[in-house]
Structures are given as C-alpha cells and as structure tokens.
Design a protein around this motif. Structure first.
Motif, PDB file in Angstrom:
ATOM      1  N   ARG A  64      79.666  -7.084 -19.064  1.00  0.00           N
ATOM      2  CA  ARG A  64      78.813  -8.147 -19.605  1.00  0.00           C
ATOM      3  C   ARG A  64      77.467  -8.173 -18.882  1.00  0.00           C
ATOM      4  N   LYS A  65      77.514  -8.031 -17.557  1.00  0.00           N
ATOM      5  CA  LYS A  65      76.278  -8.058 -16.784  1.00  0.00           C
ATOM      6  C   LYS A  65      75.422  -6.821 -17.048  1.00  0.00           C
ATOM      7  N   ILE A  66      76.087  -5.703 -17.285  1.00  0.00           N
ATOM      8  CA  ILE A  66      75.354  -4.482 -17.624  1.00  0.00           C
ATOM      9  C   ILE A  66      74.650  -4.657 -18.968  1.00  0.00           C
ATOM     10  N   MET A  67      75.371  -5.198 -19.947  1.00  0.00           N
ATOM     11  CA  MET A  67      74.814  -5.380 -21.290  1.00  0.00           C
ATOM     12  C   MET A  67      73.640  -6.361 -21.294  1.00  0.00           C
ATOM     13  N   SER A  68      73.704  -7.342 -20.397  1.00  0.00           N
ATOM     14  CA  SER A  68      72.635  -8.347 -20.335  1.00  0.00           C
ATOM     15  C   SER A  68      71.545  -7.961 -19.336  1.00  0.00           C
ATOM     16  N   HIS A  69      71.674  -6.742 -18.767  1.00  0.00           N
ATOM     17  CA  HIS A  69      70.689  -6.188 -17.830  1.00  0.00           C
ATOM     18  C   HIS A  69      70.595  -6.988 -16.532  1.00  0.00           C
ATOM     19  N   GLU A  70      71.678  -7.665 -16.160  1.00  0.00           N
ATOM     20  CA  GLU A  70      71.708  -8.368 -14.876  1.00  0.00           C
ATOM     21  C   GLU A  70      71.939  -7.384 -13.736  1.00  0.00           C
ATOM     22  N   ILE A  71      72.664  -6.320 -14.021  1.00  0.00           N
ATOM     23  CA  ILE A  71      72.893  -5.272 -13.039  1.00  0.00           C
ATOM     24  C   ILE A  71      72.686  -3.928 -13.718  1.00  0.00           C
ATOM     25  N   GLU A  72      72.421  -2.918 -12.915  1.00  0.00           N
ATOM     26  CA  GLU A  72      72.160  -1.589 -13.456  1.00  0.00           C
ATOM     27  C   GLU A  72      73.460  -0.800 -13.634  1.00  0.00           C
ATOM     28  N   LEU A  73      73.534  -0.054 -14.709  1.00  0.00           N
ATOM     29  CA  LEU A  73      74.699   0.779 -14.976  1.00  0.00           C
ATOM     30  C   LEU A  73      74.936   1.750 -13.832  1.00  0.00           C
ATOM     31  N   HIS A  74      73.879   2.331 -13.315  1.00  0.00           N
ATOM     32  CA  HIS A  74      74.002   3.312 -12.237  1.00  0.00           C
ATOM     33  C   HIS A  74      74.684   2.701 -11.019  1.00  0.00           C
ATOM     34  N   ASP A  75      74.310   1.481 -10.671  1.00  0.00           N
ATOM     35  CA  ASP A  75      74.889   0.825  -9.496  1.00  0.00           C
ATOM     36  C   ASP A  75      76.382   0.568  -9.684  1.00  0.00           C
ATOM     37  N   VAL A  76      76.759   0.134 -10.890  1.00  0.00           N
ATOM     38  CA  VAL A  76      78.168  -0.150 -11.164  1.00  0.00           C
ATOM     39  C   VAL A  76      78.990   1.134 -11.122  1.00  0.00           C
TER      40      VAL A  76
END
Length: 279
Positions: A64-76
C-alpha cells in the motif's frame, strides 16, 4: 472490463481481486448506468504487480505504501532481500544439523546428545532465540485450542438450556446508563452459543485468510482471536443472566472482564519475552 475478464487476463481468482480492492490497492471505476465495476488496463497491471510482490512475501501494508509512493520499491525489495537471506541461512543451518543427525544409524531420542552437534550451546541458543520466543507464548496455542472453544460453547449452551425456563418473556440485549434500552424474546439466549459456533466455522476462515496475508503465525493467532470472541459472547450471556437476577447492573463489568483477560494474556506474553531477552 468485467471482473471475469480480469480473472482471465491475470490468472488470479476473484477472491484475490476483491481483496485487493477491499484493501484499496486498486480502485476500479463504476459504470454510472448500472453501478458495476469497470476495470482498466492500469488496474490489470496493478493487480499483477500486487500479486507478484505478495509472492515475494511483501506485506499488504508495505505494498500500500509503495503504491501511494510513501516508500520506494527499491528500499522494500532491498530490505526483503536481506530478510530472506537471513531466513535462508537459518534454514540451511537447520538442514545441515538434520543431515548430521541422519548419519547416525537407528538414532533415537535417548541417544541424542546435543553437545555432539554444537561446540557452544549458549551461542547456539542465542542464534535461535526466535524459536524460543514463540515457545514462550505457548499460552496462545492453549487459549486458541479446540478444547477451549468447545468448553466456552458448551458453557453457553448449558446456561441457555438451564436458564431458559426461568427467564422472563423479554430479556435485555442493550443497556444505557445501567438501564435496559432494548429487549428481545427470551429465545435470544440461545444466540450466544450459536454465535460461538458461527464464529468458529463461518468467521474463522475469513480471519485466517486475512492473517495469512498480513501476519506470521497466522493460524495460531486466528484461533486465539476466535476463542476470544467466543469468550466475549460467553461473558455477554453471563451478564444477561446476572442482570436479570439483580446481581450486576452495568455492562462495564463485562467490558472490564474481557479487557482484563485480553490484557492479562498480553502482559503474560510480554513478561515471557522479556525474561527470554535477559537470558
């Protein structure tokens, strides 16, 4: 496009698609004429991305946070990579020990000598502290067991059967300020044991499905929550009987009992975790 077409294009089941929608990971448009969902190509791509990330054990909340750009996909992905690397090391270590043990012919529990497989037993215990943390909250298995559920359900049925003949025609189901605000026929007393049955066999699969996506040890936690809900039903039934007998007058008594049980078990868990951490 319709959900049937989405199923065909993504090769995913309808329940998964609906779940992603319920979690607001996708928000399909609505047809103004008939109110039906209309999925776009972007929805299709997002569904595929979500499902793929789930196969990597990325949590729904992180997606959810990735989709809302709260966190970066690369970091996750980087974080997950290191987590999986640690898990692989732990599994490989366990596999190695299993292989060593299997080298002994006709080995039984009486012949098993732990010191033969590890040079420093204290270090080995510390390396596997997660296992002991799970063991330290074994109460969750006890509370979530079928026996506890059967006991709670049986008590609810027994109370209903024995008290039904002596109940007034109307029994309270809602209270306000210590006064009854809503009553129903006395047959409602059987709704409490019925609720225990429905929670176990109808609600439990939904809780388990949700937790399998979001929580580790989901099966145990599911059973714990199911039995706790049954306990709430039991205490609510008990309060009804005590209220009619004039012994208690405020529903807050039930809430305090339920909160005490829930928090008591939670504190017990924390204390055991703390004791293990001090070792």
């Amino acid at each position: 496009m319709t959900i049937k077409e989405v199923e065909e294009q993504t090769s995913l089941g309808r329940s998964n698609i609906r779940f992603y929608e319920k979690e607001k990971l996708i928000v399909p448009a609505r047809n103004e004429k008939n109110g039906y969902r209309e999925y776009s190509e972007e929805d299709i791509e997002n569904i595929k991305k979500i499902a793929f990330l789930r196969t990597l054990n990325i949590s729904i909340e992180e997606i959810r946070k990735i989709m809302s750009h709260e966190i970066e996909l690369h970091d996750v992905i980087s974080s997950q990579y290191h987590k999986l690397d640690t898990q692989i090391e732990e599994l490989q270590s366990a596999k190695t020990f299993c292989y060593k043990i299997l080298q002994k012919d006709n080995l039984n529990i009486n012949d098993l000598k732990v010191e033969q497989y590890t040079d420093d037993i204290d270090t080995y215990w510390n390396q596997n502290h997660k296992v002991f943390q799970l063991d330290s909250v074994s109460w969750i298995y006890l509370w979530g067991g079928f026996t506890i559920w059967a006991l709670l359900t049986a008590l609810c049925f027994m109370i209903a059967i024995f008290k039904y003949p002596t109940l007034p025609e109307q029994i309270p189901v809602q209270w306000s300020g210590g006064n009854v605000s809503s009553s129903v026929g006395k047959g409602f007393i059987f709704a409490y044991p019925l609720a225990c049955v429905m929670i176990r066999f109808l609600l439990r699969p939904f809780i388990r499905r949700w937790l399998r996506i979001n929580v580790y040890e989901s099966e145990s936690i599911t059973n714990y929550l199911v039995n706790f809900l049954c306990f709430v039903a039991f205490t609510a039934e008990l309060f009804t009987i005590l209220f009619l007998a004039g012994i208690v007058k405020h529903i807050s008594v039930v809430l305090l009992i339920d909160a005490a049980v829930f928090l008591g078990l939670l504190l017990l868990s924390w204390s055991k975790f703390g004791a293990r951490d001090k070792r």
